[in-house]
Design a protein around this motif. Structure first.
Motif, PDB file in Angstrom:
ATOM      1  N   PRO A 236       0.810  -1.220   0.000  1.00 54.94           N
ATOM      2  CA  PRO A 236       0.000   0.000   0.000  1.00 54.94           C
ATOM      3  C   PRO A 236       0.848   1.278   0.000  1.00 54.94           C
ATOM      4  N   LEU A 237       1.941   1.273   0.739  1.00 53.15           N
ATOM      5  CA  LEU A 237       2.811   2.450   0.748  1.00 53.15           C
ATOM      6  C   LEU A 237       3.469   2.632  -0.612  1.00 53.15           C
ATOM      7  N   THR A 238       3.942   1.548  -1.208  1.00 49.26           N
ATOM      8  CA  THR A 238       4.563   1.632  -2.530  1.00 49.26           C
ATOM      9  C   THR A 238       3.600   2.227  -3.546  1.00 49.26           C
ATOM     10  N   GLU A 239       2.351   1.775  -3.524  1.00 50.09           N
ATOM     11  CA  GLU A 239       1.362   2.287  -4.475  1.00 50.09           C
ATOM     12  C   GLU A 239       1.020   3.743  -4.202  1.00 50.09           C
ATOM     13  N   ALA A 240       0.944   4.136  -2.930  1.00 52.91           N
ATOM     14  CA  ALA A 240       0.669   5.537  -2.595  1.00 52.91           C
ATOM     15  C   ALA A 240       1.797   6.446  -3.068  1.00 52.91           C
TER      16      ALA A 240
ATOM     17  N   ARG B 139       3.938   5.740  -5.532  1.00 49.24           N
ATOM     18  CA  ARG B 139       3.903   5.729  -6.998  1.00 49.24           C
ATOM     19  C   ARG B 139       2.850   6.720  -7.509  1.00 49.24           C
ATOM     20  N   SER B 140       1.697   6.769  -6.845  1.00 45.42           N
ATOM     21  CA  SER B 140       0.650   7.715  -7.225  1.00 45.42           C
ATOM     22  C   SER B 140       1.108   9.152  -7.019  1.00 45.42           C
ATOM     23  N   ALA B 141       1.791   9.421  -5.908  1.00 45.15           N
ATOM     24  CA  ALA B 141       2.281  10.774  -5.642  1.00 45.15           C
ATOM     25  C   ALA B 141       3.328  11.196  -6.665  1.00 45.15           C
TER      26      ALA B 141
ATOM     27  N   GLY C   7       7.574  17.262  -8.728  1.00 44.52           N
ATOM     28  CA  GLY C   7       8.385  17.642  -7.587  1.00 44.52           C
ATOM     29  C   GLY C   7       8.790  16.457  -6.737  1.00 44.52           C
ATOM     30  N   PRO C   8       9.518  16.720  -5.653  1.00 42.45           N
ATOM     31  CA  PRO C   8       9.964  15.632  -4.779  1.00 42.45           C
ATOM     32  C   PRO C   8       8.813  15.051  -3.976  1.00 42.45           C
ATOM     33  N   VAL C   9       8.997  13.819  -3.564  1.00 38.51           N
ATOM     34  CA  VAL C   9       8.029  13.120  -2.710  1.00 38.51           C
ATOM     35  C   VAL C   9       8.781  12.656  -1.461  1.00 38.51           C
TER      36      VAL C   9
ATOM     37  N   GLU D  60      11.549   5.130 -11.056  1.00 38.76           N
ATOM     38  CA  GLU D  60      10.803   6.344 -11.381  1.00 38.76           C
ATOM     39  C   GLU D  60      10.967   7.462 -10.360  1.00 38.76           C
ATOM     40  N   GLY D  61      11.410   7.104  -9.132  1.00 41.02           N
ATOM     41  CA  GLY D  61      11.600   8.132  -8.119  1.00 41.02           C
ATOM     42  C   GLY D  61      13.027   8.614  -7.982  1.00 41.02           C
TER      43      GLY D  61
END
Length: 283
Positions: free
Chosen positions: A42-46, A48-50, A56-58, A86-87
């Motif tokens: 769930p954190l990985t998907e959140a 990825r969505s951000a 900008g940075p996440v 991607e990040g």
């Protein structure tokens, strides 16, 4: 010098926030916060969505009050591959929301003056080491606070809040105040005869700490440090003691060609384990 872009924030939730569910109000109130999610997929998907929502940075903030080092390590593991893909250059893991010393101070402040009363510190039950850490924290709150008695109770654990409040009364407390050592509210309804001490931190204080952690992480990201490597080591020393062969007090035995140093930690690693943002006033 160009100003850094504002960051999108994702909150990583663990047992202290019921997997992030207790952070919903913070997500709704702060436009910079994209989501709250438990560590793992769930954190990985959140995240990825951000990343997909902007350029900008996440920044991912491990929402622990100092009793969940596993959350920090799990968050780092969830981000490792995104940071390499991607990040790359945009993704950072901040220092934990708080350390145990912050929690001690916040509990003391939230309890208020009651020299003849007892403070009942409540939290969702977790593992044996995390629960044992809360007993240590309660002892420090009593040592440096104003309450004669500080007891611990766990929602879904042993002792439960009803048993904890009864113990306070048996010890002679005239008043019992329940305060959560978590991001959620104290047990509701409060145990019979106990006063609801309210949340540990007000929403503005929560947002202020998240902003401070994010700002520090952005500064380090600008120097090429994303915090993930330090986060992967957050569980070191947590749980049952493990044995190493030692040549002296600070050295490990390693095979040929291996080096291991026990000097000063990397500045960011120290920051990960000892966050130093000003403690907000809870009320």
């Amino acid at each position: 010098m160009a100003r850094p872009q504002p960051a999108t924030v994702v909150l990583a939730g663990g047992h202290e926030s019921h997997g992030g569910r207790d952070l919903a109000a913070l997500v709704a109130a702060d436009p910079a916060v994209h989501a709250a999610a438990p560590a793992g997929r769930p954190l990985t998907e959140a995240v990825r969505s951000a990343l997909a929502d902007g350029e900008g940075p996440v920044c991912v903030v491990p929402m622990t009050l100092g009793r969940d080092p596993r959350l920090v390590a799990d968050a780092a593991r969830a981000l490792r591959w995104l940071a390499a893909g991607e990040g790359r250059g945009r993704l950072a893991l901040t220092a934990p929301f708080a350390a145990a010393e912050h929690l001690v101070g916040w509990l003391r402040a939230a309890a208020g003056p009651a020299p003849d009363g007892a403070l009942l510190v409540t939290a969702p039950a977790a593992g044996p080491f995390e629960d044992a850490e809360l007993f240590r924290i309660a002892r420090l709150v009593r040592q440096y606070g104003r309450h004669r008695w500080v007891e611990v109770a766990f929602e879904g654990g042993d002792p439960d809040p009803v048993e904890g409040a009864e113990r306070c009364r048996l010890l002679g407390a005239r008043e019992v105040t329940a305060v959560p050592a978590s991001f959620g509210p104290a047990p509701h309804p409060a145990p019979s005869g106990a006063r609801d001490g309210g949340p540990l931190l007000r929403p503005a204080a929560l947002a202020g700490v998240v902003a401070a952690r994010t700002a520090a992480a952005l500064h380090l990201l600008g120097h090429g440090e994303d915090g993930i490597a330090a986060g992967l080591d957050a569980e070191h020393g947590h749980g049952y003691a493990h044995t190493h062969a030692h040549t002296h007090a600070h050295g490990h035995i390693h095979g040929p060609g291996e080096a291991h140093h026990h000097g000063h930690p990397h500045p960011h690693q120290a920051h990960q384990h000892h966050p130093h943002a000003p403690a907000p006033t809870p009320h």
